[in-house]
Design an enzyme around this catalytic site. Sequence first.
Site, mmCIF file in Angstrom:
data_model
loop_
_atom_site.group_PDB
_atom_site.id
_atom_site.type_symbol
_atom_site.label_atom_id
_atom_site.label_comp_id
_atom_site.label_asym_id
_atom_site.label_seq_id
_atom_site.Cartn_x
_atom_site.Cartn_y
_atom_site.Cartn_z
ATOM 1 N N ALA A 65 0.832 -1.208 0.000
ATOM 2 C CA ALA A 65 0.000 0.000 0.000
ATOM 3 C C ALA A 65 0.869 1.261 0.000
ATOM 4 C CB ALA A 65 -0.933 0.006 1.209
ATOM 5 N N GLU A 74 11.674 -8.973 -11.064
ATOM 6 C CA GLU A 74 13.066 -9.171 -11.468
ATOM 7 C C GLU A 74 14.016 -9.048 -10.286
ATOM 8 O OE1 GLU A 74 10.996 -6.887 -14.907
ATOM 9 O OE2 GLU A 74 10.782 -7.105 -12.738
#
Length: 160
Positions: A65, A74
């Site tokens: 959030a 990645e």
Amino acid sequence: MKKQITIEYEVYPSIEKLAEEDLQLMKQAVLARGNAYAPYSNFHVGAAVLLENGEVVIGNNQENASYPSGLCAERVAIFQAGAKFPGVAIKSVAITATSKNYAVEEPAAPCGNCRQAMIEYEQKQKQPISILLMGEKGEVIKINSLSDILPLAFNSSFLE
């Protein structure tokens, strides 16, 4: 004086046209994509890292959030590979993305932060890391080295 930077890459019409090693790696990235935690963007990314010792390490995006606190697929995969198999060279990284909001019809490239994190490993191991990029299906792009998609990269020499 002007200079030009160009890259060469391969385009495969579908995942099925990849060499077996690349095909298996992309399949692992697709599986990882399914476990992404992306309740805010609904953009699910999976990554799979193939190490020189044959191990495959996966990652997926993990949102928060507090947006800057999340982490891309990645970097999750690359950092996990570095933590679990320190000193083992990375051969390639497969990346795939999908969305719950629309069809991702073209290969999704890594963001700048991920490129910088991954090129650190390429520079450290002094050998290229190939990148496979795919949307949710369709074309797959294969790039031979991270330095191709991050030319003029920042590196440790600037810190000496």
